[in-house]
Enzyme design. Structure first.
Site, PDB file in Angstrom:
ATOM      1  CE1 TYR A 178       6.042  53.414  86.828  1.00 34.14           C
ATOM      2  CE2 TYR A 178       8.055  52.614  86.197  1.00 34.14           C
ATOM      3  CZ  TYR A 178       6.842  53.476  86.048  1.00 34.14           C
ATOM      4  OH  TYR A 178       7.307  54.081  85.081  1.00 34.14           O
ATOM      5  CG  PHE A 235       5.254  50.096  78.432  1.00 34.12           C
ATOM      6  CD1 PHE A 235       4.053  49.416  77.636  1.00 34.12           C
ATOM      7  CD2 PHE A 235       5.852  49.727  79.888  1.00 34.12           C
ATOM      8  CE1 PHE A 235       4.151  47.986  78.249  1.00 34.12           C
ATOM      9  CE2 PHE A 235       5.768  48.648  80.118  1.00 34.12           C
ATOM     10  CZ  PHE A 235       4.452  47.728  79.213  1.00 34.12           C
ATOM     11  CD  GLU A 236       4.223  55.149  84.333  1.00 36.47           C
ATOM     12  OE1 GLU A 236       2.633  55.475  84.076  1.00 36.47           O
ATOM     13  OE2 GLU A 236       4.910  55.938  85.431  1.00 36.47           O
ATOM     14  CB  ILE A 237       1.901  47.518  83.588  1.00 37.17           C
ATOM     15  CG1 ILE A 237       1.868  47.489  81.537  1.00 37.17           C
ATOM     16  CG2 ILE A 237       0.754  46.800  83.459  1.00 37.17           C
ATOM     17  CD1 ILE A 237       1.873  46.049  80.946  1.00 37.17           C
ATOM     18  CG  HIS A 272       5.380  57.967  87.381  1.00 34.03           C
ATOM     19  ND1 HIS A 272       4.549  57.670  86.725  1.00 34.03           N
ATOM     20  CD2 HIS A 272       4.720  58.913  88.231  1.00 34.03           C
ATOM     21  CE1 HIS A 272       3.330  58.106  86.697  1.00 34.03           C
ATOM     22  NE2 HIS A 272       3.430  58.696  87.642  1.00 34.03           N
TER      23      HIS A 272
END
Ligand code: GDP
Ligand code: MN
Length: 338
Positions: A178, A235-237, A272
């Site tokens: 994450y 924003f998430e990768i 998350h």
């Protein structure tokens, strides 16, 4: 006219692109954008920027998702922006709408109360659908199943710096699950009972808690209270195997059963973030300092030595949200340095 202008660079001088295609190893990854048809102009701006700053050289695919069918105009105005594959999917009803198990009278009372308190999106059902979808379902969409890694993008965000390496490959090689660029406090009123349910889940399932977890970033009394710090999930990768795995599957099901996505207004960001903090080890969570990112009203601008120059960044390094009193960045830094 332009054609008559003597120095207009016609072929063979014109027609160049400044793309240097990166053909090295690529991760099994995609961008994912949840959007409504009327988010089109904002989506165009976001895709234009990520293409310019990164993806015109990497050509990762895009998946657009919507609970309604995308219009032909939406599809053509997005597809024209990129050489990458773009897929447009409709979200199954069961993944989006308020389930029948929710007591609508109780949910309505919760919305009215939040609206009276002037909480942002406090009275909105569609916002709650969106938060629940992003928490538990986007990674189950048929178009997403073939991918392991994703990069979440929203309409009208900004990528302020050139991204000169592949963050997906970085995540994969470094065994990260994450990542984030901005961390901040959540509104307590949107999640009054969330932490209690999280702690109940932890007691039921101690086997899912990672050894070197990040509980200490979110709680200074070993879980008794939550300091509201979370990663901003617009924003998430991240690694979808984490969301698809046994710990998060059980966690989401447990939270969903409590009904707080509708009775309260639980966001996908705290859900998350808390999951990443509990079920991943701290070294599996990556802060991407070099990705300059803006989602109104906050911007993360690189602070690492030389990063701003290297990225040719358009953000003001003195106005990075990292230094804002509402940011949890200093808490994260202190936690990581322990
Ligand atoms: P905020 O960032 O919390 O203010 O919420 P946004 O309004 O930006 O919504 C988050 C993401 O979900 C964005 O990508 C929106 O385009 C998308 N979104 C929000 N509501 C809906 C909806 O009802 N339908 C669809 N298809 N997308 C939505
Ligand atoms: Mn947004």
């Amino acid at each position: 006219t332009l054609e008559n202008f003597p120095s207009y660079p016609s072929e063979p001088y014109g027609g160049h692109t400044n793309e240097t295609l990166v053909t090295d190893y690529h991760a099994n990854a995609t961008f994912v954008i949840l959007a409504r048809n009327n988010d089109l102009n904002g989506a165009v701006r976001s895709i234009r920027e990520i293409e310019d700053r990164f993806n015109r050289r990497y050509r990762y695919p895009y998946v657009f998702l919507n609970e309604e069918p995308f219009t032909a105009e939406f599809k053509s105005r997005i597809s024209v922006l990129t050489s990458s594959k773009v897929e447009f999917g409709q979200i199954p009803k069961e993944h989006w709408y308020q389930p029948d198990s929710i007591d609508e009278a109780k949910a309505k009372a919760g919305r009215d109360k939040m609206e009276e308190q002037n909480i942002i999106y406090g009275g909105s059902v569609s916002y709650r659908n969106m938060c629940r979808f992003n928490s538990g379902f986007f990674f189950k969409h048929p178009l997403m199943l073939k991918y392991r890694w994703y990069w979440r993008i929203e309409p009208d965000v900004h990528f302020h710096c050139d991204i000169l390496y592949d963050p997906f490959v970085f995540m994969e090689e470094q065994k990260k699950v994450y990542s984030f660029t901005i961390t901040m406090y959540e509104y307590q009123a949107t999640i009054p009972t969330l932490w209690g349910h999280v702690m109940d889940f932890v007691k039921l399932h101690p086997e899912y808690i990672a050894k070197d977890n990040s509980l200490g970033f979110m709680s200074t009394d070993n879980g008794a209270t939550y300091n509201l710090c979370h990663f901003w999930s617009n924003f998430e990768i991240a690694d979808m195997e984490f969301w698809r795995g046994p710990a998060y599957t059980a966690f989401f099901e447990y939270l969903d059963k409590q009904g707080g996505f509708y009775y309260e207004r639980w966001g996908d960001a705290p859900v998350h973030s808390i999951a990443a903090a509990l079920f991943a080890s701290r070294d599996q969570i990556q802060f991407f300092d070099d990705i300059g990112y803006e989602h109104n009203p906050y911007t993360h601008c690189p602070k690492g030595k030389g990063a701003w120059e290297k990225g040719k960044c358009s953000c003001d390094p003195l106005k990075s949200f990292d230094y804002d009193g509402y940011s949890c960045m200093s808490k994260w830094d202190r936690f990581i340095e322990q």
